[in-house]
Design an enzyme around this catalytic site. Sequence first.
Site, PDB file in Angstrom:
ATOM      1  N   HIS A   1      41.310  28.370  32.841  1.00 41.35           N
ATOM      2  CA  HIS A   1      42.731  28.262  33.183  1.00 41.35           C
ATOM      3  C   HIS A   1      43.559  28.845  32.054  1.00 41.35           C
ATOM      4  O   HIS A   1      43.328  28.545  30.881  1.00 41.35           O
ATOM      5  CB  HIS A   1      43.152  26.806  33.411  1.00 41.35           C
ATOM      6  CG  HIS A   1      44.623  26.671  33.687  1.00 41.35           C
ATOM      7  ND1 HIS A   1      45.167  26.883  34.932  1.00 41.35           N
ATOM      8  CD2 HIS A   1      45.674  26.388  32.860  1.00 41.35           C
ATOM      9  CE1 HIS A   1      46.475  26.717  34.876  1.00 41.35           C
ATOM     10  NE2 HIS A   1      46.806  26.428  33.625  1.00 41.35           N
TER      11      HIS A   1
ATOM     12  N   ASP B   1      50.725  15.546  41.566  1.00 43.36           N
ATOM     13  CA  ASP B   1      51.146  16.597  40.647  1.00 43.36           C
ATOM     14  C   ASP B   1      52.134  17.538  41.316  1.00 43.36           C
ATOM     15  O   ASP B   1      53.135  17.944  40.708  1.00 43.36           O
ATOM     16  CB  ASP B   1      49.941  17.390  40.146  1.00 43.36           C
ATOM     17  CG  ASP B   1      50.382  18.583  39.313  1.00 43.36           C
ATOM     18  OD1 ASP B   1      51.009  18.366  38.258  1.00 43.36           O
ATOM     19  OD2 ASP B   1      50.132  19.728  39.724  1.00 43.36           O
TER      20      ASP B   1
ATOM     21  N   ARG C   1      60.077  17.651  37.841  1.00 40.20           N
ATOM     22  CA  ARG C   1      60.269  18.043  36.446  1.00 40.20           C
ATOM     23  C   ARG C   1      61.079  19.321  36.335  1.00 40.20           C
ATOM     24  O   ARG C   1      61.886  19.490  35.413  1.00 40.20           O
ATOM     25  CB  ARG C   1      58.911  18.235  35.761  1.00 40.20           C
ATOM     26  CG  ARG C   1      58.163  16.925  35.503  1.00 40.20           C
ATOM     27  CD  ARG C   1      56.708  17.187  35.141  1.00 40.20           C
ATOM     28  NE  ARG C   1      56.573  18.142  34.058  1.00 40.20           N
ATOM     29  CZ  ARG C   1      55.637  19.069  33.993  1.00 40.20           C
ATOM     30  NH1 ARG C   1      54.733  19.185  34.971  1.00 40.20           N
ATOM     31  NH2 ARG C   1      55.571  19.894  32.973  1.00 40.20           N
TER      32      ARG C   1
ATOM     33  N   SER D   1      49.404  17.824  34.260  1.00 39.71           N
ATOM     34  CA  SER D   1      49.566  18.669  35.445  1.00 39.71           C
ATOM     35  C   SER D   1      48.424  19.674  35.558  1.00 39.71           C
ATOM     36  O   SER D   1      47.794  19.816  36.607  1.00 39.71           O
ATOM     37  CB  SER D   1      50.920  19.398  35.370  1.00 39.71           C
ATOM     38  OG  SER D   1      51.062  20.302  36.444  1.00 39.71           O
TER      39      SER D   1
ATOM     40  N   LYS E   1      44.714  19.169  38.407  1.00 45.03           N
ATOM     41  CA  LYS E   1      44.248  20.132  39.411  1.00 45.03           C
ATOM     42  C   LYS E   1      42.820  20.578  39.119  1.00 45.03           C
ATOM     43  O   LYS E   1      42.013  20.750  40.038  1.00 45.03           O
ATOM     44  CB  LYS E   1      45.201  21.328  39.462  1.00 45.03           C
ATOM     45  CG  LYS E   1      46.590  20.981  39.995  1.00 45.03           C
ATOM     46  CD  LYS E   1      47.446  22.200  40.230  1.00 45.03           C
ATOM     47  CE  LYS E   1      47.964  22.810  38.956  1.00 45.03           C
ATOM     48  NZ  LYS E   1      49.073  22.042  38.362  1.00 45.03           N
TER      49      LYS E   1
END
Length: 427
Positions: free
Chosen positions: A83, A162, A169, A184, A188
Amino acid sequence: MFSAVDVIRAKRDGGQLDDEQIDWVIAAYTAGEVAEEQMAALAMAVLLRGMTPSETARWTKAMVESGKTLDFGSVGRPTADKHSTGGVGDKITLPLTPLVAACGAAVPQLSGRGLGHTGGTLDKLESIPGWRAELSDTEIARNLRGPGAVVCAATEDLAPADRKLYALRDVTATVESIPLIAASIMSKKLAEGTESLVLDVKCGSGAFMKDLDQARELARALVDIGAANGLRTSSLITDMSAPLGRAVGNALEVDEAVEVLSGGGPPDVVELTVRLAREMLAHAGIGDVDPADALADGRAHDKWREMIRAQGGDPAAELPRAQHVEVVSAPESGTLTGLDAYRVGIAAWRLGAGRARREDAVQHAAGVRCLVKPGERVTAGSPLLELHTDSPDTIPAARESLEGASEISGADRTSTPLILDRIAPRD
């Protein structure tokens, strides 16, 4: 019995939330039993007061448990994922995913779309004719058993807490909270079911984290969450002061990724792809294969074609080309010592490569090509950048974004390492 007011007050006053409070407030918010304004107040309290590593890990776990989780235990290969926190020209997922799969791991890459100046992996791949991002759980598992690699959109029932909190947010000035950012991202990834994860935390003008201390804080939070939830995790902190590679935009970046998979491509893209691949393979227990070899001998390119076909795409099809291309010239002669990633990203966005709102469409052919990279020589009036768009009326605004983006000096540039740090699990 809990109440939202009590949980908000506890965090507002600097207290540590216990596991039961966190589990309750996330579940109740997902179910609509905690009002938006109450969760907004709690998010602001978290931003101002912070969370301990144990609170952040539990918050993440509660968000995972708000929906379903995927299980790829039947794939027959170790699973590894990557990621990135997002940057300008960051197309690394495109060559990295088939490269790691070619080396023996299965790579479930659940990716997103771009918003603002950072491009989205799905937007890039959707420039390939026929390729589709929306896959069922069955199709994801089938592709992991077959090509061993899949890049697709996350399904709606993965970490729904999320998705709801992320939107809140965004409109309550609480995006910057590092515990909430980390939770967050990791919720995932944990819901996705991968066995290991490597994080690429970007640092610099084109990244969310502008300085190294901030980037280290986020990277540490991410790795700690992974460790607390039994996920093999590490993080590289990488430079995003200048665009990565030479292409910024959707089809432009796919072109560059294929160039890398064909044994060429910009050295920085190749370096980061190989380094992340080695990190992922080490987590997967595959230490006897050098990904540089799989890149050089064509195995990764073969895997790319297989992966694209498995999702309906034609890897041989011509990619979209911009109807209008305009050159930005170098204002003086010398060495390009800096090219501001943020300004280049904004220019690409204004040309149509990105979106201001989630529902906006993108131009697949739009973007910026960096003809000169920092450290290379230029002469006054020679081409520095190319602006690509189907909407020529966007070019003046893109040019305005690029004012002051380039730094040219008579002296040689002091090179900055691409990989700034590595964050490993605590002993």
